[in-house]
Design a protein around this motif. Structure first.
Motif, mmCIF file in Angstrom:
data_model
loop_
_atom_site.group_PDB
_atom_site.id
_atom_site.type_symbol
_atom_site.label_atom_id
_atom_site.label_comp_id
_atom_site.label_asym_id
_atom_site.label_seq_id
_atom_site.Cartn_x
_atom_site.Cartn_y
_atom_site.Cartn_z
ATOM 1 N N ARG A 61 0.927 -1.244 -0.008
ATOM 2 C CA ARG A 61 -0.017 0.065 -0.038
ATOM 3 C C ARG A 61 0.837 1.283 -0.019
ATOM 4 N NH1 ARG A 61 -3.847 -0.309 4.820
ATOM 5 N NH2 ARG A 61 -4.937 1.491 3.839
ATOM 6 N N PHE A 62 1.890 1.323 0.806
ATOM 7 C CA PHE A 62 3.020 2.245 0.763
ATOM 8 C C PHE A 62 3.508 2.611 -0.509
ATOM 9 C CE2 PHE A 62 7.076 4.410 1.019
ATOM 10 C CZ PHE A 62 6.751 5.626 1.961
ATOM 11 N N LEU A 63 3.873 1.394 -1.478
ATOM 12 C CA LEU A 63 4.220 1.568 -2.737
ATOM 13 C C LEU A 63 3.388 2.270 -3.540
ATOM 14 C CD1 LEU A 63 6.374 -1.653 -3.122
ATOM 15 C CD2 LEU A 63 7.253 0.410 -2.703
ATOM 16 N N ARG A 64 2.020 1.762 -3.337
ATOM 17 C CA ARG A 64 0.844 2.150 -4.187
ATOM 18 C C ARG A 64 0.792 3.946 -4.047
ATOM 19 N NH1 ARG A 64 -0.783 3.676 -7.944
ATOM 20 N NH2 ARG A 64 -2.679 3.065 -9.300
ATOM 21 N N ALA A 65 0.918 4.218 -2.836
ATOM 22 C CA ALA A 65 0.603 5.619 -2.407
ATOM 23 C C ALA A 65 1.847 6.494 -3.238
ATOM 24 C CB ALA A 65 0.790 5.909 -1.054
ATOM 25 N N GLY A 66 3.123 5.852 -3.198
ATOM 26 C CA GLY A 66 4.276 6.465 -3.850
ATOM 27 C C GLY A 66 3.838 6.641 -5.257
ATOM 28 N N LEU A 67 3.502 5.698 -6.137
ATOM 29 C CA LEU A 67 3.076 5.777 -7.598
ATOM 30 C C LEU A 67 2.004 6.834 -7.687
ATOM 31 C CD1 LEU A 67 2.922 1.956 -8.623
ATOM 32 C CD2 LEU A 67 4.910 3.779 -9.050
ATOM 33 N N HIS A 68 1.057 6.772 -6.728
ATOM 34 C CA HIS A 68 -0.036 8.090 -6.958
ATOM 35 C C HIS A 68 0.685 9.364 -6.820
ATOM 36 C CE1 HIS A 68 -3.679 5.771 -6.776
ATOM 37 N NE2 HIS A 68 -3.399 4.978 -5.603
ATOM 38 N N VAL A 69 1.603 9.485 -6.188
ATOM 39 C CA VAL A 69 2.242 10.975 -5.925
ATOM 40 C C VAL A 69 3.001 11.085 -7.488
ATOM 41 C CG1 VAL A 69 4.232 12.194 -5.094
ATOM 42 C CG2 VAL A 69 2.596 10.587 -3.594
ATOM 43 N N LEU A 70 3.726 10.155 -8.008
ATOM 44 C CA LEU A 70 4.357 10.235 -8.982
ATOM 45 C C LEU A 70 3.463 10.459 -10.209
ATOM 46 C CD1 LEU A 70 7.256 7.238 -8.861
ATOM 47 C CD2 LEU A 70 7.287 9.850 -8.369
ATOM 48 N N GLU A 71 2.136 10.226 -10.173
ATOM 49 C CA GLU A 71 1.387 10.255 -11.177
ATOM 50 C C GLU A 71 0.465 11.562 -10.878
ATOM 51 O OE1 GLU A 71 0.395 6.178 -13.173
ATOM 52 O OE2 GLU A 71 -0.154 6.034 -11.135
ATOM 53 N N ASN A 72 0.867 12.214 -9.898
ATOM 54 C CA ASN A 72 0.231 13.392 -9.515
ATOM 55 C C ASN A 72 -1.115 13.298 -8.875
ATOM 56 O OD1 ASN A 72 0.428 16.231 -8.962
ATOM 57 N ND2 ASN A 72 -0.893 16.800 -10.921
ATOM 58 N N GLU A 73 -1.413 12.229 -8.379
ATOM 59 C CA GLU A 73 -2.716 11.775 -7.451
ATOM 60 C C GLU A 73 -2.587 12.149 -6.183
ATOM 61 O OE1 GLU A 73 -3.902 8.571 -11.227
ATOM 62 O OE2 GLU A 73 -3.230 8.005 -9.330
ATOM 63 N N LYS A 74 -2.308 13.147 -5.753
ATOM 64 C CA LYS A 74 -1.779 13.107 -4.312
ATOM 65 C C LYS A 74 -2.850 12.872 -3.332
ATOM 66 C CE LYS A 74 1.751 16.417 -5.996
ATOM 67 N NZ LYS A 74 2.536 17.573 -5.696
ATOM 68 N N ASP A 75 -4.038 13.376 -3.711
ATOM 69 C CA ASP A 75 -5.283 13.098 -2.765
ATOM 70 C C ASP A 75 -5.313 11.722 -2.385
ATOM 71 O OD1 ASP A 75 -5.997 12.729 -5.464
ATOM 72 O OD2 ASP A 75 -8.180 13.130 -5.190
ATOM 73 N N GLN A 76 -5.213 10.787 -3.484
ATOM 74 C CA GLN A 76 -5.246 9.424 -3.041
ATOM 75 C C GLN A 76 -4.100 9.054 -2.467
ATOM 76 O OE1 GLN A 76 -6.526 6.898 -6.788
ATOM 77 N NE2 GLN A 76 -6.865 9.037 -7.792
ATOM 78 N N ALA A 77 -2.714 9.570 -2.593
ATOM 79 C CA ALA A 77 -1.903 8.960 -1.833
ATOM 80 C C ALA A 77 -2.082 9.584 -0.579
ATOM 81 C CB ALA A 77 -0.488 9.680 -2.570
ATOM 82 N N GLU A 78 -2.497 10.570 -0.052
ATOM 83 C CA GLU A 78 -2.737 11.127 1.197
ATOM 84 C C GLU A 78 -3.708 10.123 2.042
ATOM 85 O OE1 GLU A 78 -4.414 15.038 3.538
ATOM 86 O OE2 GLU A 78 -3.692 15.296 1.358
ATOM 87 N N VAL A 79 -4.760 9.744 1.138
ATOM 88 C CA VAL A 79 -5.573 8.900 2.060
ATOM 89 C C VAL A 79 -4.967 7.618 2.300
ATOM 90 C CG1 VAL A 79 -7.584 7.228 1.761
ATOM 91 C CG2 VAL A 79 -7.644 9.662 0.587
ATOM 92 N N ILE A 80 -4.137 6.900 1.522
ATOM 93 C CA ILE A 80 -3.317 5.703 1.946
ATOM 94 C C ILE A 80 -2.102 6.031 2.985
ATOM 95 C CG2 ILE A 80 -1.557 3.967 1.172
ATOM 96 C CD1 ILE A 80 -2.965 4.197 -1.488
ATOM 97 N N LEU A 101 4.699 15.557 1.392
ATOM 98 C CA LEU A 101 3.704 15.656 0.628
ATOM 99 C C LEU A 101 2.972 17.128 0.785
ATOM 100 C CD1 LEU A 101 1.285 13.086 -1.096
ATOM 101 C CD2 LEU A 101 0.374 15.607 -0.092
ATOM 102 N N LEU A 102 2.685 17.393 2.094
ATOM 103 C CA LEU A 102 1.806 18.403 2.757
ATOM 104 C C LEU A 102 2.681 19.747 2.665
ATOM 105 C CD1 LEU A 102 0.190 16.861 5.786
ATOM 106 C CD2 LEU A 102 -0.932 17.498 3.333
ATOM 107 N N GLN A 103 4.059 19.553 2.854
ATOM 108 C CA GLN A 103 4.900 20.516 2.586
ATOM 109 C C GLN A 103 5.037 20.943 1.389
ATOM 110 O OE1 GLN A 103 5.872 22.578 5.016
ATOM 111 N NE2 GLN A 103 6.443 21.665 6.825
ATOM 112 N N ASP A 104 5.128 20.009 0.451
ATOM 113 C CA ASP A 104 5.303 20.531 -1.052
ATOM 114 C C ASP A 104 4.239 21.176 -1.606
ATOM 115 O OD1 ASP A 104 7.867 19.423 -0.966
ATOM 116 O OD2 ASP A 104 7.404 17.444 -1.942
#
Length: 281
Positions: A61-80, A101-104
């Motif tokens: 799940r952590f890896l999936r969140a990282g991919l969300h960030v790389l794909e600019n799907e930051k809201d989904q990453a934040e949920v995970i 993520l929040l600081q960026d």
């Protein structure tokens, strides 16, 4: 910053590939290869297949969140990330990732609130205080950062990152003899390290205490290892100056002040002053 997130994701994957269980390590290696090759879609499909089989695996799940960030799907990453922290408040990778993520995104109030939540849920966790100290230093609140590192060092003097960061701040920003004596006591364990940040701290301490030759032996490799760190370049440039190597000092200090930009920290102001003195007539 996308490249920063790519670098952090790859670093985590590398660590996981070395230390994780076999199935997680193999997954980490595969995703790492795909991320480095820019094949994010392939990485997503591969990881989603693994998650379908093991949907509750925290590392996946952590890896999936990282991919969300790389794909600019930051809201989904934040949920995970938040779900992972709700299950394990002391979990360092999701905390560091979510805080970054929040600081960026310029959500500094949310980032601070996150650390407050984690400190309440996991009072013994050191990372929230470490992140607060790093942020204070980044925004130029040197006294605040030193105070936080002092608290962390009192709780665990064996933490080399905390020891190094505290010693570095004291050696750079506190010129009094008592502070240098304290730095000497803290930083002696850093001698001989191959970690550039540790080399910088120990080398600058040597220069500050009248041993620029010894300082140079540590600061040159530190500057090679951290070529974009303005403070490391200042330390090297000032050491060249102490050794009478004016051309080398001018070259390195020019780089340092360029990297420092418009920072008003006294250490960079001093570098600008010395650089002006070194300018050819």
């Amino acid at each position: 910053m996308l490249q920063d997130r790519v670098d952090e994701t790859i670093t985590y994957l590398q660590d996981l590939a070395r230390t994780g269980p076999d199935s997680i390590a193999a997954t980490a290696r595969m995703v790492q290869v795909q991320v480095e090759a820019g094949k994010l879609e392939d990485a997503r499909r591969f990881l989603d297949t693994r998650l379908a089989a093991e949907p509750d695996m925290p590392a996946l799940r952590f890896l999936r969140a990282g991919l969300h960030v790389l794909e600019n799907e930051k809201d989904q990453a934040e949920v995970i990330y938040r779900d992972l922290l709700a299950a394990e408040p002391a979990g360092e990778p999701p905390l560091r990732a979510l805080y970054s993520l929040l600081q960026d995104e310029g959500r500094s109030d949310d980032a601070t609130a996150l650390l407050d939540e984690i400190r309440a849920a996991a009072p013994a966790a050191a990372l929230p205080r470490l992140l607060l100290a790093e942020t204070a230093e980044a925004r130029g609140d040197i006294d605040g950062a030193i105070a936080l590192y002092e608290t962390l060092y009192a709780a665990d003097s064996g933490n080399l990152i905390v020891a190094n960061n505290l010693a570095s701040l004291l050696a750079t920003h506190r010129p009094d003899a008592a502070s240098l004596e304290r730095v000497t006591a803290i930083a002696r364990r850093l001698r001989g390290s191959q970690v550039p940040a540790f080399q910088d701290t120990y080398g600058w301490l040597q220069t500050r205490t009248g041993n620029p030759d010894e300082g140079l032996a540590h600061l040159e490799p530190a500057a090679l290892g951290l070529p974009q760190d303005a403070l490391v370049q200042v330390h090297l440039g000032m050491t060249y100056l102490a050794l009478g190597r004016r051309d080398d000092a001018r070259r390195v200090l020019e780089l340092a002040v360029t990297l420092a930009g418009d920072s008003a920290l006294p250490v960079f102001q001093a570098a600008r002053t010395e650089l002006a003195r070194l300018a050819p007539p």
